[in-house]
Design a protein around this motif. Structure first.
Motif, mmCIF file in Angstrom:
data_model
loop_
_atom_site.group_PDB
_atom_site.id
_atom_site.type_symbol
_atom_site.label_atom_id
_atom_site.label_comp_id
_atom_site.label_asym_id
_atom_site.label_seq_id
_atom_site.Cartn_x
_atom_site.Cartn_y
_atom_site.Cartn_z
ATOM 1 N N ALA A 370 0.764 36.368 56.768
ATOM 2 C CA ALA A 370 1.234 36.096 55.161
ATOM 3 C C ALA A 370 1.492 34.544 54.900
ATOM 4 C CB ALA A 370 2.277 36.958 54.909
ATOM 5 N N VAL A 371 2.051 34.020 55.773
ATOM 6 C CA VAL A 371 2.235 32.525 55.731
ATOM 7 C C VAL A 371 0.995 31.915 55.596
ATOM 8 C CG1 VAL A 371 3.355 30.512 56.760
ATOM 9 C CG2 VAL A 371 4.686 32.458 56.662
ATOM 10 N N LEU A 372 0.189 32.187 56.672
ATOM 11 C CA LEU A 372 -1.349 31.450 56.543
ATOM 12 C C LEU A 372 -1.902 31.697 55.423
ATOM 13 C CD1 LEU A 372 -3.267 29.920 58.216
ATOM 14 C CD2 LEU A 372 -4.035 32.207 59.086
ATOM 15 N N ARG A 373 -1.886 33.121 54.966
ATOM 16 C CA ARG A 373 -2.864 33.209 53.772
ATOM 17 C C ARG A 373 -2.511 32.716 52.492
ATOM 18 N NH1 ARG A 373 -7.337 34.125 56.455
ATOM 19 N NH2 ARG A 373 -7.573 36.552 57.366
ATOM 20 N N ILE A 374 -1.100 32.924 52.198
ATOM 21 C CA ILE A 374 -0.386 32.236 51.160
ATOM 22 C C ILE A 374 -0.534 30.839 50.999
ATOM 23 C CG2 ILE A 374 1.930 32.026 49.908
ATOM 24 C CD1 ILE A 374 2.675 34.776 51.023
ATOM 25 N N LEU A 375 -0.426 29.991 51.991
ATOM 26 C CA LEU A 375 -0.504 28.496 51.993
ATOM 27 C C LEU A 375 -1.843 28.450 51.793
ATOM 28 C CD1 LEU A 375 0.669 25.672 52.232
ATOM 29 C CD2 LEU A 375 0.477 25.986 54.958
ATOM 30 N N SER A 376 -2.832 28.812 52.507
ATOM 31 C CA SER A 376 -4.260 28.590 52.283
ATOM 32 C C SER A 376 -4.873 28.983 50.838
ATOM 33 C CB SER A 376 -5.021 29.646 53.280
ATOM 34 O OG SER A 376 -6.349 29.520 53.221
ATOM 35 N N GLU A 377 -4.125 30.084 50.230
ATOM 36 C CA GLU A 377 -4.506 30.513 48.874
ATOM 37 C C GLU A 377 -3.860 29.297 48.018
ATOM 38 O OE1 GLU A 377 -5.969 31.894 45.632
ATOM 39 O OE2 GLU A 377 -6.317 32.516 47.507
ATOM 40 N N ALA A 378 -2.852 28.915 48.156
ATOM 41 C CA ALA A 378 -2.147 27.822 47.085
ATOM 42 C C ALA A 378 -2.753 26.602 47.385
ATOM 43 C CB ALA A 378 -0.615 27.589 47.821
ATOM 44 N N LEU A 379 -3.400 26.226 48.548
ATOM 45 C CA LEU A 379 -4.102 24.898 48.564
ATOM 46 C C LEU A 379 -5.551 25.308 48.057
ATOM 47 C CD1 LEU A 379 -2.907 23.587 52.141
ATOM 48 C CD2 LEU A 379 -2.157 22.800 50.029
ATOM 49 N N THR A 380 -6.118 26.315 48.014
ATOM 50 C CA THR A 380 -7.616 26.593 47.553
ATOM 51 C C THR A 380 -7.435 26.230 46.047
ATOM 52 O OG1 THR A 380 -8.023 27.887 49.505
ATOM 53 C CG2 THR A 380 -9.398 28.093 47.403
ATOM 54 N N ASN A 381 -6.093 26.782 45.402
ATOM 55 C CA ASN A 381 -6.067 26.818 43.953
ATOM 56 C C ASN A 381 -5.917 25.471 43.641
ATOM 57 O OD1 ASN A 381 -6.300 29.612 43.636
ATOM 58 N ND2 ASN A 381 -4.144 29.926 43.777
ATOM 59 N N VAL A 382 -5.068 24.726 44.571
ATOM 60 C CA VAL A 382 -5.103 23.191 43.982
ATOM 61 C C VAL A 382 -6.559 22.586 44.121
ATOM 62 C CG1 VAL A 382 -3.945 20.660 44.733
ATOM 63 C CG2 VAL A 382 -2.757 22.924 44.791
ATOM 64 N N LEU A 383 -7.298 22.886 45.309
ATOM 65 C CA LEU A 383 -8.625 22.135 45.060
ATOM 66 C C LEU A 383 -9.712 22.646 44.216
ATOM 67 C CD1 LEU A 383 -10.501 20.659 47.353
ATOM 68 C CD2 LEU A 383 -10.857 22.754 48.485
ATOM 69 N N ARG A 384 -9.484 23.760 43.776
ATOM 70 C CA ARG A 384 -10.458 24.448 42.849
ATOM 71 C C ARG A 384 -9.819 24.112 41.448
ATOM 72 N NH1 ARG A 384 -11.592 30.546 43.632
ATOM 73 N NH2 ARG A 384 -13.183 29.734 41.797
ATOM 74 N N THR A 421 -10.522 34.559 39.017
ATOM 75 C CA THR A 421 -10.295 35.967 38.601
ATOM 76 C C THR A 421 -8.884 36.197 38.921
ATOM 77 O OG1 THR A 421 -10.558 36.261 41.087
ATOM 78 C CG2 THR A 421 -12.613 36.293 39.713
ATOM 79 N N GLY A 422 -7.979 35.632 39.269
ATOM 80 C CA GLY A 422 -6.576 35.972 39.422
ATOM 81 C C GLY A 422 -6.554 36.716 40.624
ATOM 82 N N ARG A 423 -7.547 37.094 41.348
ATOM 83 C CA ARG A 423 -7.266 38.031 42.635
ATOM 84 C C ARG A 423 -6.437 37.328 43.607
ATOM 85 N NH1 ARG A 423 -12.366 39.237 43.120
ATOM 86 N NH2 ARG A 423 -12.188 41.096 42.359
ATOM 87 N N GLY A 424 -6.577 35.958 43.709
ATOM 88 C CA GLY A 424 -5.592 35.194 44.771
ATOM 89 C C GLY A 424 -4.238 35.227 44.521
ATOM 90 N N LEU A 425 -3.705 35.180 43.164
ATOM 91 C CA LEU A 425 -2.267 35.415 42.969
ATOM 92 C C LEU A 425 -1.885 36.743 43.126
ATOM 93 C CD1 LEU A 425 -1.835 33.431 39.709
ATOM 94 C CD2 LEU A 425 -1.042 32.687 42.006
ATOM 95 N N VAL A 426 -2.844 37.652 42.765
ATOM 96 C CA VAL A 426 -2.524 38.996 43.026
ATOM 97 C C VAL A 426 -2.322 39.513 44.474
ATOM 98 C CG1 VAL A 426 -3.353 41.499 42.989
ATOM 99 C CG2 VAL A 426 -3.544 39.644 40.859
ATOM 100 N N GLY A 427 -3.375 38.823 45.325
ATOM 101 C CA GLY A 427 -3.257 38.828 46.824
ATOM 102 C C GLY A 427 -2.004 38.398 47.385
ATOM 103 N N MET A 428 -1.607 37.276 47.059
ATOM 104 C CA MET A 428 -0.086 36.814 47.612
ATOM 105 C C MET A 428 0.801 37.455 47.223
ATOM 106 S SD MET A 428 -0.362 32.733 46.822
ATOM 107 C CE MET A 428 -0.418 32.628 45.270
ATOM 108 N N ARG A 429 1.134 37.897 46.063
ATOM 109 C CA ARG A 429 2.013 38.985 45.859
ATOM 110 C C ARG A 429 2.085 40.108 46.522
ATOM 111 N NH1 ARG A 429 1.069 36.832 40.168
ATOM 112 N NH2 ARG A 429 2.856 35.326 39.702
ATOM 113 N N GLU A 430 0.719 40.755 47.028
ATOM 114 C CA GLU A 430 0.673 41.932 47.394
ATOM 115 C C GLU A 430 1.095 41.862 48.857
ATOM 116 O OE1 GLU A 430 -3.158 43.451 46.970
ATOM 117 O OE2 GLU A 430 -2.764 44.371 45.230
ATOM 118 N N ARG A 431 0.709 40.691 49.530
ATOM 119 C CA ARG A 431 1.137 40.339 50.693
ATOM 120 C C ARG A 431 2.751 40.330 51.074
ATOM 121 N NH1 ARG A 431 -3.039 39.448 54.039
ATOM 122 N NH2 ARG A 431 -5.204 38.867 53.212
ATOM 123 N N ALA A 432 3.274 39.560 50.166
ATOM 124 C CA ALA A 432 4.781 39.246 50.144
ATOM 125 C C ALA A 432 5.205 40.763 49.739
ATOM 126 C CB ALA A 432 5.156 38.286 49.148
ATOM 127 N N ALA A 433 4.635 41.405 49.052
ATOM 128 C CA ALA A 433 5.524 42.758 48.478
ATOM 129 C C ALA A 433 5.605 43.870 50.056
ATOM 130 C CB ALA A 433 4.863 43.255 47.493
#
Length: 465
Positions: A370-384, A421-433
């Motif tokens: 979860a740490v890896l995926r959330i950090l990767s998603e957050a940095l990807t959102n910055v990049l995009r 698409t918003g899927r990244g934020l949803v995925g982060m929240r689901e992994r944490a939940a």
């Protein structure tokens, strides 16, 4: 985390639940005759009507002989036509009762009422009930089988009171008289006083007919109530079976939806992040190709490494989605290299300042992933979505009970790739939940974006493993 294997039925597996194939007849079972009657109820109606008619014809012969014997014994005037009256009334009651029984399944209450009226008319005209008592029992069977118990018992009580009163008051030739006086006209040995201790047509002798009537009516209600109970039980079993089948279908649909969501999340995490990095590296290599060939070559090599990593991760996802038992490949890495991940985004042009990347993460694979995926998603959102951001701060903190990941950016200086698409934020929240944690993501007051994830963990769980 799920592995991609859902509870969906494999191709070719038999479907154990088929609501359309189950019927009340199958639940009830029974003999071939019972199944035939259940499939064609009119067969039973015709059989009962014919049986009542045959019993009425045979009983009419006995009634003729009994009436003739009673007249020969002086119980009726010598010139009376009692035989004809009794026999005609008996046959009329039998034929009318048989005809009404053909309609008892469609109109049980109406048929019962008409048979009650016919019984009163037969007793009033000729003093005989005939087979109408048995016809009333069959009609009450239909009432008990088709109506609520309250309706059944009110109908039974009304019929019992009315017919019993009429029988007690008007019956001349009952069961005892028909049996006793049959053949009395053949000789003088049939003296009534020698075998009938009670006076002629006395209420004491009518008690036998009353008891027989009560037994027939009670038998009809009891058998009909039992038939209704069996039918309701079969209906309940069929409804439960169909509800189970509907629940099975709904569970399968939910499982398919969850499987699709899981596949989409894994493909987004594995592919979208790496492809975003590869696109940024390719743009940078193209821009520096003429003035800095060496840096372009390094960027191309980084693209190749990132592509191979993405290919390996995709193979892991596809392997996890394959049939169970083929491989034990999973899309979930157990080794988490946060510095390499952050360095990859730095090579893609994200100015990252990171702290806590060397923090020892818990042994729980789900938390590490979860740490890896959330950090990767957050940095990807910055990049995009925030290209050209002057600074991006990454902080990973481990406490005795939680692991926190925070990514802050100051906002981009160039237009991004769109709203997403918003899927990244949803995925982060689901992994944490799934771990009992939460993710807060939103704009910062001074501009830019903030992602803050809190993931709980336990030393006891880690020790148990």
């Amino acid at each position: 985390m799920p592995t991609g294997r859902g509870p969906l039925t494999r191709a070719g597996a038999p479907d154990v639940l088929d609501a359309a194939a189950l019927t009340e007849a199958q639940v009830s079972g029974g003999s071939p005759v019972a199944r035939l009657v259940h499939a064609r109820p009119w067969v039973m109606d015709v059989t009962v009507a014919v049986l009542m008619l045959l019993v009425g014809l045979v009983g009419a012969v006995f009634a003729w002989e009994a009436a003739a014997g009673a007249r020969s014994l002086g119980l009726y005037p010598r010139d009376s036509l009692v035989e004809r009256t009794v026999t005609a009334t008996w046959l009329a009651g039998a034929s009318g009762g048989a005809a009404l029984l053909l309609l008892r399944r469609a109109w049980p209450l109406a048929v019962t009422a008409l048979l009650t009226v016919a019984s009163l008319a037969s007793l009033l005209v000729a003093g005989v009930l005939g087979v109408l008592g048995a016809c009333l029992a069959c009609a009450l069977y239909s009432v008990a089988a088709a109506r609520e118990p309250r309706t059944t018992w009110w109908t039974f009580g009304g019929v019992l009171v009315v017919v019993t009163a009429a029988l007690w008051s008007w019956q001349d030739l009952g069961l005892i008289e028909v049996v006793a006086w049959f053949g009395a006209a053949t000789g003088s040995m049939w003296e009534p006083d020698t075998y009938l201790a009670q006076p002629l047509f006395s209420p004491a002798r009518r008690m036998g007919s009353v008891l027989l009537l009560h037994a027939l009516l009670l038998l009809g209600v009891a058998v009909g109530s039992a038939a209704r109970a069996r039918r309701l039980h079969a209906q309940d079993l069929v409804e439960r079976y169909r509800a189970l089948a509907r629940e099975r279908d709904q569970s399968a649909a939910l499982a398919r939806a969850a499987e699709r969501a899981h596949i989409a999340r894994e493909m987004h995490d594995v592919v979208a992040h790496n492809v975003s990095v590869m696109v940024s590296l390719a743009d940078g290599a193209d821009a520096a190709f003429e003035r800095a060939p060496a840096q372009s070559r390094d960027a191309v090599r980084q693209i190749a490494r990132t592509g191979r990593a993405a290919l390996a991760d995709m193979q892991g996802v596809l392997g996890a989605l394959g049939p169970a038992g083929d491989d034990d490949r999973r899309a979930e890495p157990t080794e988490v290299d946060l510095p390499t991940l952050v360095a990859r985004f730095g090579d893609a042009g994200v100015p990252v300042r990171a702290t806590g990347l060397d923090a020892e993460l818990p042994d729980d694979t789900s938390v590490r992933l979860a740490v890896l995926r959330i950090l990767s998603e957050a940095l990807t959102n910055v990049l995009r979505h925030a290209p050209g951001a002057p600074a991006v701060e990454v902080c990973v903190r481990r406490t005795p009970t939680t692991v926190e990941v925070e990514v802050l950016d100051a906002g981009g200086t160039r237009p991004g790739d769109g709203g997403g698409t918003g899927r990244g934020l949803v995925g982060m929240r689901e992994r944490a939940a799934l771990l009992g944690g939460h993710v807060d993501a939103g704009p910062r007051p001074g501009g830019g974006w903030r992602v803050h994830a809190v993931l709980p963990w336990s030393d006891e769980e880690g020790d148990d493993r």
